[in-house]
Motif scaffolding. Structure first.
Motif, PDB file in Angstrom:
ATOM      1  N   VAL A   8       0.820  -1.287  -0.080  1.00  0.00           N
ATOM      2  CA  VAL A   8      -0.012  -0.277   0.135  1.00  0.00           C
ATOM      3  C   VAL A   8       1.082   1.028   0.070  1.00  0.00           C
ATOM      4  CG1 VAL A   8      -1.647   1.235   1.783  1.00  0.00           C
ATOM      5  CG2 VAL A   8      -2.183  -0.949   0.623  1.00  0.00           C
ATOM      6  N   GLY A   9       1.596   0.947   0.617  1.00  0.00           N
ATOM      7  CA  GLY A   9       2.591   2.377   1.184  1.00  0.00           C
ATOM      8  C   GLY A   9       3.609   2.541  -0.166  1.00  0.00           C
ATOM      9  N   LYS A  10       3.383   1.859  -1.445  1.00  0.00           N
ATOM     10  CA  LYS A  10       5.156   1.992  -2.198  1.00  0.00           C
ATOM     11  C   LYS A  10       4.187   1.844  -3.649  1.00  0.00           C
ATOM     12  CE  LYS A  10       7.420  -1.433   0.459  1.00  0.00           C
ATOM     13  NZ  LYS A  10       7.137  -1.223   1.763  1.00  0.00           N
ATOM     14  N   VAL A  11       2.594   1.972  -3.521  1.00  0.00           N
ATOM     15  CA  VAL A  11       2.097   1.941  -5.584  1.00  0.00           C
ATOM     16  C   VAL A  11       0.522   2.125  -4.614  1.00  0.00           C
ATOM     17  CG1 VAL A  11       0.790   0.193  -6.485  1.00  0.00           C
ATOM     18  CG2 VAL A  11       3.645  -0.609  -6.329  1.00  0.00           C
ATOM     19  N   HIS A  12      -0.417   3.040  -5.367  1.00  0.00           N
ATOM     20  CA  HIS A  12      -0.982   3.533  -5.161  1.00  0.00           C
ATOM     21  C   HIS A  12      -2.069   2.586  -4.736  1.00  0.00           C
ATOM     22  CE1 HIS A  12      -4.816   6.058  -5.504  1.00  0.00           C
ATOM     23  NE2 HIS A  12      -4.155   6.775  -5.683  1.00  0.00           N
ATOM     24  N   PRO A  13      -3.231   2.392  -4.137  1.00  0.00           N
ATOM     25  CA  PRO A  13      -3.938   1.545  -3.495  1.00  0.00           C
ATOM     26  C   PRO A  13      -5.404   1.202  -4.688  1.00  0.00           C
ATOM     27  CG  PRO A  13      -3.762   2.423  -1.440  1.00  0.00           C
ATOM     28  CD  PRO A  13      -2.761   3.238  -2.710  1.00  0.00           C
ATOM     29  N   ALA A  17     -13.516  -2.884 -10.752  1.00  0.00           N
ATOM     30  CA  ALA A  17     -12.299  -2.193 -11.330  1.00  0.00           C
ATOM     31  C   ALA A  17     -11.628  -0.858 -11.899  1.00  0.00           C
ATOM     32  CB  ALA A  17     -11.346  -4.135 -12.307  1.00  0.00           C
ATOM     33  N   VAL A  18     -12.965  -1.013 -12.792  1.00  0.00           N
ATOM     34  CA  VAL A  18     -12.906   0.787 -13.639  1.00  0.00           C
ATOM     35  C   VAL A  18     -12.999   1.468 -12.598  1.00  0.00           C
ATOM     36  CG1 VAL A  18     -14.339   2.154 -14.966  1.00  0.00           C
ATOM     37  CG2 VAL A  18     -13.902  -0.452 -15.675  1.00  0.00           C
ATOM     38  N   CYS A  19     -14.193   1.051 -11.148  1.00  0.00           N
ATOM     39  CA  CYS A  19     -14.053   2.154 -10.577  1.00  0.00           C
ATOM     40  C   CYS A  19     -13.018   2.503  -8.755  1.00  0.00           C
ATOM     41  CB  CYS A  19     -15.455   1.667  -9.682  1.00  0.00           C
ATOM     42  SG  CYS A  19     -16.907   3.135  -8.214  1.00  0.00           S
ATOM     43  N   SER A  20     -12.464   1.397  -9.013  1.00  0.00           N
ATOM     44  CA  SER A  20     -11.245   1.692  -8.579  1.00  0.00           C
ATOM     45  C   SER A  20     -10.376   2.790  -8.819  1.00  0.00           C
ATOM     46  CB  SER A  20     -10.738   0.170  -8.252  1.00  0.00           C
ATOM     47  OG  SER A  20      -9.470   0.596  -7.445  1.00  0.00           O
ATOM     48  N   CYS A  21     -10.050   2.298 -10.826  1.00  0.00           N
ATOM     49  CA  CYS A  21      -8.808   2.675 -11.280  1.00  0.00           C
ATOM     50  C   CYS A  21      -8.651   4.579 -11.351  1.00  0.00           C
ATOM     51  CB  CYS A  21      -9.199   2.545 -12.174  1.00  0.00           C
ATOM     52  SG  CYS A  21      -7.601   0.944 -12.758  1.00  0.00           S
ATOM     53  N   MET A  22     -10.545   4.140 -11.207  1.00  0.00           N
ATOM     54  CA  MET A  22     -11.153   6.389 -10.999  1.00  0.00           C
ATOM     55  C   MET A  22     -10.178   6.874 -10.005  1.00  0.00           C
ATOM     56  SD  MET A  22     -14.983   5.555 -12.463  1.00  0.00           S
ATOM     57  CE  MET A  22     -15.661   7.117 -11.712  1.00  0.00           C
ATOM     58  N   ARG A  23     -10.499   6.134  -8.908  1.00  0.00           N
ATOM     59  CA  ARG A  23      -9.914   6.891  -7.817  1.00  0.00           C
ATOM     60  C   ARG A  23      -7.809   7.447  -7.786  1.00  0.00           C
ATOM     61  NH1 ARG A  23     -10.945   2.034  -3.273  1.00  0.00           N
ATOM     62  NH2 ARG A  23      -9.802   1.149  -5.062  1.00  0.00           N
ATOM     63  N   LEU A  24      -7.364   7.172  -9.105  1.00  0.00           N
ATOM     64  CA  LEU A  24      -6.180   7.216  -9.387  1.00  0.00           C
ATOM     65  C   LEU A  24      -6.174   9.429  -9.837  1.00  0.00           C
ATOM     66  CD1 LEU A  24      -4.568   5.128 -12.089  1.00  0.00           C
ATOM     67  CD2 LEU A  24      -4.346   5.219  -9.019  1.00  0.00           C
ATOM     68  N   LYS A  25      -7.090   9.082 -10.131  1.00  0.00           N
ATOM     69  CA  LYS A  25      -7.000  11.030 -10.593  1.00  0.00           C
ATOM     70  C   LYS A  25      -7.859  11.878  -8.944  1.00  0.00           C
ATOM     71  CE  LYS A  25     -12.308  10.494 -12.169  1.00  0.00           C
ATOM     72  NZ  LYS A  25     -13.105  11.136 -12.482  1.00  0.00           N
ATOM     73  N   GLU A  26      -8.448  10.840  -8.381  1.00  0.00           N
ATOM     74  CA  GLU A  26      -8.718  12.306  -6.990  1.00  0.00           C
ATOM     75  C   GLU A  26      -6.696  12.479  -5.859  1.00  0.00           C
ATOM     76  OE1 GLU A  26     -11.069  13.273  -6.272  1.00  0.00           O
ATOM     77  OE2 GLU A  26     -12.367  11.650  -7.708  1.00  0.00           O
ATOM     78  N   LYS A  27      -6.724  12.878  -5.387  1.00  0.00           N
ATOM     79  CA  LYS A  27      -6.390  13.568  -4.247  1.00  0.00           C
ATOM     80  C   LYS A  27      -6.092  12.611  -3.032  1.00  0.00           C
ATOM     81  CE  LYS A  27      -4.263  17.513  -1.592  1.00  0.00           C
ATOM     82  NZ  LYS A  27      -4.353  19.331  -1.017  1.00  0.00           N
ATOM     83  N   MET A  28      -4.812  12.205  -2.822  1.00  0.00           N
ATOM     84  CA  MET A  28      -4.810  11.699  -2.062  1.00  0.00           C
ATOM     85  C   MET A  28      -4.531  12.235  -0.398  1.00  0.00           C
ATOM     86  SD  MET A  28      -4.194   7.891  -2.592  1.00  0.00           S
ATOM     87  CE  MET A  28      -3.347   7.444  -0.543  1.00  0.00           C
ATOM     88  N   VAL A  29      -5.493  11.574   0.356  1.00  0.00           N
ATOM     89  CA  VAL A  29      -5.299  12.150   1.836  1.00  0.00           C
ATOM     90  C   VAL A  29      -4.555  12.273   2.823  1.00  0.00           C
ATOM     91  CG1 VAL A  29      -6.759  12.329   3.937  1.00  0.00           C
ATOM     92  CG2 VAL A  29      -8.464  12.407   1.843  1.00  0.00           C
TER      93      VAL A  29
END
Length: 473
Positions: free
Chosen positions: A346-351, A461-473
């Protein structure tokens, strides 16, 4: 060095009044081992007892003198109590403290288990299952909040991965463990076995679990809010179950109308509160909302496979109950190895990437199961199930970590409650969809369930990949 901060506000304001150690960073050795053992024991028991008595329902119905169709209430009473009370107890965790809710939860759960084991009648058993469900809701509602408090931030991914492993194993171990107990003892021991484990867990939890390091002042528990929450989720589960059990359409329609009224009143109340029980404040965080949605869809797909797979193995491949149980263990076996690895990454690759990869693997496994040839051997079936399990394990840990870490520390309870609610909502939908597919398609329903699970997992899976554009908190 710990820092104490106070921000003045009240229940109706937009800024919380925080008091406590905002730099809290988990427990240290050896206390952390005892604390996590207490947390995982309670979680395992509460998840396990949702399904442990399924195998014994026919014999329980016969001994208690009730029709087989009525015996389903032994399962439904537990499930309803959990769903109706998850979010209220999550809210109480933020007010009382997660440890206080957890310790009281193990007491209630253990007493409910004892009452179940001693129940002299069907009505007494159903009421005892309600008590047990109340305790399970207390444990599940604050479980991941406790994990967040116990593990240092740099190791939180590993803790969430282990937590996901416990949930996965407990979710599918019920039938196998039930069969083992029933082979040497009568059905009351399905519940009695929880009592000594619950007592041990209680003493470990009371001694080793930490108190909330951060508290929010100016809040109170709203009983009307809790009642509307219970009515909304109780009616929701009731309507879903009714659709899959040939309940007359008029009755289902009436229940749906009452559900709509309760839901509207509940949402209107929640939107006006600073700390809503149904966490609209957290749902305004895009990455949190996407993680919740992904969880619901993925658990729906998982339950589609887990419920339909035994019918596929028995009907198409001719396995008996023992062979089916052994083959089904390949799913959680894969999770045992994959979920901790995913937590470590988790700390090495975007969730979002990890979740997308995992769900793509699971989707492939579901499609392979849907179109599996009738002459496939044991090894081929095991590989397909392990691909599903590995994919799900690769998704669950990063998704849970992202959901928890995107919530502020003082709202960990609500985040934990939403995580458990998303899981149970998806599982309820999945089981109901299998029943619906049997009504619509008959003997081809297991294959159709696998195909639907694959399609849903692709969407997740598509929904999960959509999180790449969201800012990590």
């Amino acid at each position: 060095m710990a820092s104490d901060k106070e921000n003045t506000c009240d229940e109706g304001s937009t800024k919380p009044q925080l008091v406590g150690d905002l730099n809290w960073d988990g427990l240290r050795k050896p206390r952390i081992y005892y604390a996590i053992a207490a947390t995982f024991c309670g979680l395992f028991l509460s998840v396990l007892d949702g399904s442990i008595c399924n195998v014994a329902l026919p014999s329980m119905a016969a001994q208690l003198g009730v029709p087989s169709e009525d015996s389903i209430w032994i399962v439904n009473a537990f499930q309803l109590a959990v769903m109706m009370l998850l979010l209220p107890f999550a809210s109480l965790g933020e007010l009382w403290g997660y440890k206080q809710v957890y310790v009281r939860g193990i007491v209630v759960f253990s007493l409910g288990s004892l009452f179940c084991a001693l129940s002299p009648s069907f009505v007494a058993l159903v009421l005892s299952r309600v008590v047990q469900g109340v305790g399970a809701a207390m444990l599940m509602s604050v479980n991941t909040s406790m994990v967040r408090l116990i593990y240092p931030k740099r190791h939180l991914g590993e803790g969430v991965g282990l937590n996901a492993t416990v949930v996965a194993i407990a979710s599918v171990a019920g039938p196998s463990l039930s069969a083992a107990i029933l082979a040497v003892a009568p059905w009351p021991w399905l519940f009695a076995i929880n009592v000594p484990i619950g007592i041990l867990t209680f003493f470990m939890a009371r001694r080793y679990l930490p108190d909330n390091p951060v508290r929010v002042l100016g809040r109170s528990f709203n009983k009307r809010e809790a009642a509307l929450n219970a009515a909304t989720f109780g009616l929701f589960i009731g309507c879903v179950e009714a659709l899959s059990h040939d309940v007359p359409p008029v009755t289902v329609g009436f229940g749906a109308a009452v559900l709509a009224v309760a839901a509207v009143l509940y949402v209107r109340m929640e939107r006006s509160r600073a700390f809503p029980m149904l966490p609209f404040d957290l749902l305004k965080i895009p990455i949190f909302t996407t993680s919740v949605l992904t969880s619901v869809v993925s658990f729906t797909a998982q339950m589609l496979v887990m419920v339909a797979m035994p019918f596929l193995l028995v009907g198409t491949f001719g396995y008996d109950a023992v062979g089916t149980g052994l083959l089904m263990t390949s799913w959680p076996l894969a999770i045992i190895f994959v979920a901790p690895l995913a937590g470590w990454l988790v700390g090495k690759v975007h969730p979002g990437i990890l979740g997308g990869i995992g769900l793509s693997m699971m989707a492939a496994g579901c499609f392979f199961l849907s179109f599996v040839p009738a002459d496939t051997d044991h090894f081929g079936l095991v590989l397909r199930l392990m691909l599903c399990g590995a994919g799900f394990g690769f998704f669950q840990s990063p998704n849970n970590h992202l959901l928890l870490s995107s919530a502020p520390p003082q709202r960990s309870g609500s985040a934990s409650g939403m995580l458990a609610t998303a899981r149970l909502t998806g599982q309820t939908f999945g089981a109901a969809l299998v029943a619906l597919l049997f009504h619509l398609f008959g003997t081809t329903a297991p294959h159709d369930a696998m195909l639907l699970a694959g399609c849903l997992t692709v969407c997740a899976a598509v929904c999960s990949c959509m999180r790449l554009k969201e800012k990590m908190v």
